[in-house]
Design a protein around this motif. Structure first.
Motif, PDB file in Angstrom:
ATOM      1  N   HIS A 109      -5.904   6.868 -26.329  1.00 27.14           N
ATOM      2  CA  HIS A 109      -5.064   7.578 -25.197  1.00 27.14           C
ATOM      3  C   HIS A 109      -5.012   5.816 -24.280  1.00 27.14           C
ATOM      4  O   HIS A 109      -4.594   5.065 -23.838  1.00 27.14           O
ATOM      5  CB  HIS A 109      -6.221   7.811 -24.942  1.00 27.14           C
ATOM      6  N   HIS A 110      -5.620   4.657 -25.448  1.00 23.27           N
ATOM      7  CA  HIS A 110      -5.477   3.723 -24.776  1.00 23.27           C
ATOM      8  C   HIS A 110      -4.647   2.489 -26.135  1.00 23.27           C
ATOM      9  O   HIS A 110      -4.022   1.643 -25.464  1.00 23.27           O
ATOM     10  CB  HIS A 110      -6.682   3.087 -23.954  1.00 23.27           C
ATOM     11  N   ARG A 175       6.307  -3.214   5.449  1.00 21.76           N
ATOM     12  CA  ARG A 175       6.219  -4.013   4.787  1.00 21.76           C
ATOM     13  C   ARG A 175       5.437  -5.221   5.727  1.00 21.76           C
ATOM     14  O   ARG A 175       3.976  -5.168   5.312  1.00 21.76           O
ATOM     15  CB  ARG A 175       7.298  -4.821   4.541  1.00 21.76           C
ATOM     16  N   HIS A 176       5.146  -5.022   7.279  1.00 24.52           N
ATOM     17  CA  HIS A 176       4.553  -6.049   7.836  1.00 24.52           C
ATOM     18  C   HIS A 176       3.234  -5.159   7.810  1.00 24.52           C
ATOM     19  O   HIS A 176       2.061  -6.010   7.659  1.00 24.52           O
ATOM     20  CB  HIS A 176       4.766  -6.819   9.213  1.00 24.52           C
ATOM     21  N   LEU A 179       1.069  -6.129   4.383  1.00 17.93           N
ATOM     22  CA  LEU A 179       0.473  -7.035   4.143  1.00 17.93           C
ATOM     23  C   LEU A 179      -0.130  -7.207   5.237  1.00 17.93           C
ATOM     24  O   LEU A 179      -1.801  -7.570   4.678  1.00 17.93           O
ATOM     25  CB  LEU A 179       1.650  -7.948   4.902  1.00 17.93           C
ATOM     26  N   GLU A 182      -3.876  -5.129   4.197  1.00 21.00           N
ATOM     27  CA  GLU A 182      -4.289  -5.828   3.053  1.00 21.00           C
ATOM     28  C   GLU A 182      -4.952  -7.606   3.651  1.00 21.00           C
ATOM     29  O   GLU A 182      -5.893  -7.245   2.550  1.00 21.00           O
ATOM     30  CB  GLU A 182      -2.876  -6.347   2.091  1.00 21.00           C
ATOM     31  N   ARG A 183      -4.788  -8.380   4.347  1.00 23.74           N
ATOM     32  CA  ARG A 183      -4.744  -9.272   5.113  1.00 23.74           C
ATOM     33  C   ARG A 183      -6.220  -8.633   4.882  1.00 23.74           C
ATOM     34  O   ARG A 183      -7.648  -9.506   5.772  1.00 23.74           O
ATOM     35  CB  ARG A 183      -4.220  -9.858   5.804  1.00 23.74           C
ATOM     36  N   VAL A 186      -9.166  -8.551   2.970  1.00 19.79           N
ATOM     37  CA  VAL A 186      -9.715  -9.144   2.343  1.00 19.79           C
ATOM     38  C   VAL A 186     -10.868  -9.773   3.539  1.00 19.79           C
ATOM     39  O   VAL A 186     -11.234 -10.734   2.435  1.00 19.79           O
ATOM     40  CB  VAL A 186      -8.723 -10.280   1.949  1.00 19.79           C
ATOM     41  N   ASP A 187     -10.323 -10.152   4.803  1.00 23.82           N
ATOM     42  CA  ASP A 187     -11.087 -10.382   5.865  1.00 23.82           C
ATOM     43  C   ASP A 187     -12.366  -9.916   5.931  1.00 23.82           C
ATOM     44  O   ASP A 187     -13.996 -10.621   6.043  1.00 23.82           O
ATOM     45  CB  ASP A 187     -10.143 -10.836   7.043  1.00 23.82           C
ATOM     46  N   ALA A 190     -13.751  -7.225   1.223  1.00 17.94           N
ATOM     47  CA  ALA A 190     -12.574  -6.917  -0.134  1.00 17.94           C
ATOM     48  C   ALA A 190     -12.128  -7.315  -0.623  1.00 17.94           C
ATOM     49  O   ALA A 190     -12.031  -9.035  -0.864  1.00 17.94           O
ATOM     50  CB  ALA A 190     -11.695  -6.097   0.460  1.00 17.94           C
ATOM     51  N   ASP A 191     -12.522  -7.657  -2.286  1.00 19.04           N
ATOM     52  CA  ASP A 191     -11.991  -8.290  -3.304  1.00 19.04           C
ATOM     53  C   ASP A 191     -10.691  -8.059  -3.516  1.00 19.04           C
ATOM     54  O   ASP A 191      -9.865  -9.241  -3.683  1.00 19.04           O
ATOM     55  CB  ASP A 191     -12.403  -7.445  -4.830  1.00 19.04           C
ATOM     56  N   ARG A 207       5.332  10.875   3.046  1.00 21.77           N
ATOM     57  CA  ARG A 207       5.874  10.615   1.594  1.00 21.77           C
ATOM     58  C   ARG A 207       4.370   9.990   0.760  1.00 21.77           C
ATOM     59  O   ARG A 207       4.053   9.095   0.672  1.00 21.77           O
ATOM     60  CB  ARG A 207       7.181   9.338   1.286  1.00 21.77           C
ATOM     61  N   ARG A 211       6.336   3.551  -1.522  1.00 23.61           N
ATOM     62  CA  ARG A 211       6.434   1.710  -0.964  1.00 23.61           C
ATOM     63  C   ARG A 211       7.303   1.380   0.464  1.00 23.61           C
ATOM     64  O   ARG A 211       8.232   1.738   0.517  1.00 23.61           O
ATOM     65  CB  ARG A 211       7.069   1.875  -2.524  1.00 23.61           C
ATOM     66  N   VAL A 298       1.270  17.137  -7.090  1.00 27.95           N
ATOM     67  CA  VAL A 298       0.206  17.961  -8.265  1.00 27.95           C
ATOM     68  C   VAL A 298      -0.772  17.147  -7.631  1.00 27.95           C
ATOM     69  O   VAL A 298      -1.956  19.153  -8.342  1.00 27.95           O
ATOM     70  CB  VAL A 298       0.537  16.962  -9.299  1.00 27.95           C
TER      71      VAL A 298
END
Lengths: 371, 371
Positions: A109-110, A175-176, A179, A182-183, A186-187, A190-191, A207, A211, A298
């Motif tokens: 499967h890989h 978007r902001h 981001l 996500e910053r 990490v602060d 997190a990896d 939804r 994205r 699903v």
């Protein structure tokens, strides 16, 4: 930690031997990492007849490896030359043949068709069998070390989300906000994000897998956020929905309460021995009975670990039962096209009643906050 | 734009027909996007006998698709039910059989053994052939629309990098600088980073593919940065190395000048008809002749486009020649273990001498800046 990896390899070896294969080739990166402690890019694990025959075959030198991820020191590592060294999987098949193995179980499967053929060419006397999802199945039940990584990741995600809620949101784009989250992940150590952070506002709220766009947060919007942290390779997930402004509209309160009830029903059905499809049904039928049958996702949840989407799946067609120490998400939602929607998502660990029932890792409040 | 995608499919159809296959199944996401204008998650493209037989098979409904990415409107789309719809590749093989195809060329370098077998089961009379890298080869030479997307992406990356250089760097961690760059990419209109942004300081500077750590920028460090923007799906790349503090040390100036000379030699050899290995050699021999034979990377450059690492490869073993309108990176570097190093990376488009020679997309200065 070294004994942990050796013990995992021993379990897989027993499985392979029972299936008639003397050796196995593990190529899926999360599986390599699970068994070897690290998965340098492109590396494969050759599982031999005995522990002494195990070999991590890599095309990446130690200097190229990030410092955090070192393979199990008890494991032999074979590094191929960067130039002309070829595919580690093909090299590993050659080593297996050299060790006298007559059959090699591979992850069909890989592995691609082209790589599989190259394996056959380099070792024509080796019978190639299918390892199937054997390693994925070993990965389902976590040990306390793994759960502890998930717990820390969930704390990080809770912190990042909590800080965002204290800031001004109106006027900022999806978007902001994504981001910024996500910053903050990490602060807080997190990896990195466990998956691309999803922020949906207004009609985009709720939804699944949305994205982030350039839409700005407006008064009266639903705002839904889904994020997760990776900590030592382990990935968790949290999703919340808020209302922007002083007072939610009636339809917003109603929809929120419905999804909250569905999510609670899913969480409460997480007991060892429960059928995965019954957990799904518990959450889904709350939405169904309110008339939201169309447009449901699903899955209402899934396992998490070294990958963000692992077994088990919580879906109507899922087979199998939950075990203790299996971390899963519970994440039902409703999205009304053009209006937006609600999604509430937690990561929990299945625990027996005697241990207090399901352990909630993502503890941010699920009250409907008006921000 | 629709004619562009149809023309690409026509070229592939001609290639397939010449190879004896009436139909082809394209599953690699960048290839699907190239031929269909969008690649919803898991979608595959079935290329039939004629344009009318072409079909995008997707398991994702229109509502789940990000607004930016719409498939070619001239292309029929078949959306499978989200629940129980199965693998789009398997469904597509069924459609091909239904269209009367007797053979189907598939991407054996992308399809897994397990999926390939499922295709064979659903359509046992269909002979499965190998499409090989046919679509990747079509993608090598770009049209001006594609180059324009790369140019805009490069401008965005230049802007993000330029702004970072104006801020205070000492004391900030590699991780923070990388996140800041990624935020700026999005601020300036990128879809997102083209690949994980790499920031290396001190001993980490110049390490190829270095993942940012918590190390802080210090006086006297080399600082190397590699980033890129994705714009309308197209990915570019820029890498620069700086010195932190008032005056670079002699060894830093020497190393920088050497890598700069190597990179310039590579850039200047980018002419239509040049052998890829000669471009590599032009850059590599500058480093070789200064004694840096060990620890050089496999590639000194590679193609870019819908993926960040495409054909052609600029390496000692590369076959083939460069054509006009092929965008490539030129990115030699030297890393001295424990001390750091230098990497200089541009994205350029191969152009004939008569058009002014190679077009530099990433225009940030390559002087050794002391920041």
């Amino acid at each position: 930690m070294s004994e942990v990896y050796a013990a995992r390899r021993t379990r897989l070896r027993e499985y392979c031997n029972a299936g008639g294969s003397a050796a196995a080739l593990v190529s899926r990166p999360a599986n390599v990492r699970y068994l070897a402690g690290a998965a340098p890019r492109g590396a494969v694990l050759l599982l031999g007849r005995t522990e002494e025959h195990d070999l991590l075959v890599s095309a990446v030198t130690a200097a190229d490896r990030p410092t955090q991820e070192r393979p199990d020191e008890a494991l032999r590592v074979q590094t191929l030359p960067a130039v002309g060294g070829g595919d580690p999987a093909v090299a590993a098949a050659g080593f297996a043949a050299g060790q006298g193995a007559d059959s090699l179980a591979v992850e069909e499967h890989h592995l691609t068709v082209a790589r599989h053929r190259a394996l056959g060419s380099v070792a024509p006397r080796l019978r190639l069998a299918d390892l199937g999802n054997a390693v994925e199945q070993l990965r389902v039940v976590k040990d306390e070390e793994e759960i502890s990584c998930l717990r820390i990741g969930a704390e990080i995600a809770d912190q990042a989300l909590g800080e965002l809620l204290e800031s001004i949101l109106v006027g900022r784009t999806e978007r902001h906000l994504a981001l910024e989250l996500e910053r903050r992940l990490v602060d807080h150590g997190a990896d990195g994000p466990a998956f691309p952070t999803s922020v949906g506002t207004g009609p985009n709220a709720g939804r699944p897998g949305h994205r982030p766009t350039d839409r700005r947060v407006e008064e009266g919007d639903f705002l839904s956020v889904c994020l997760g942290a990776t900590y030592r390779g382990y990935r968790c997930e949290i999703g919340r929905t808020f209302v922007i402004g002083t007072a939610p509209a009636d339809w917003q309160i109603e929809l929120y309460n419905l999804v909250f009830a569905a999510q609670r029903a899913g969480r409460e059905s997480l007991v060892p021995g429960a059928a995965c499809r019954d957990v799904d049904r518990a959450a889904r039928q709350v939405l169904d009975s309110a008339g939201y049958t169309e447009g449901l996702t699903v899955l209402t949840g899934h396992g998490v670990g070294l990958e963000i989407d692992e077994d088990p799946q919580l879906s109507p067609a899922a087979m199998g039962k939950l075990d203790a120490c299996v971390p899963v998400t519970v994440e039902p939602g409703v999205h009304l096209p053009g209006r937006g929607g609600v999604r509430i998502d937690d990561t929990l660990v299945v625990r027996p009643e005697a241990d207090g029932g399901p352990e909630l890792l993502t503890i941010t409040t699920k009250e409907l906050l008006a921000l």
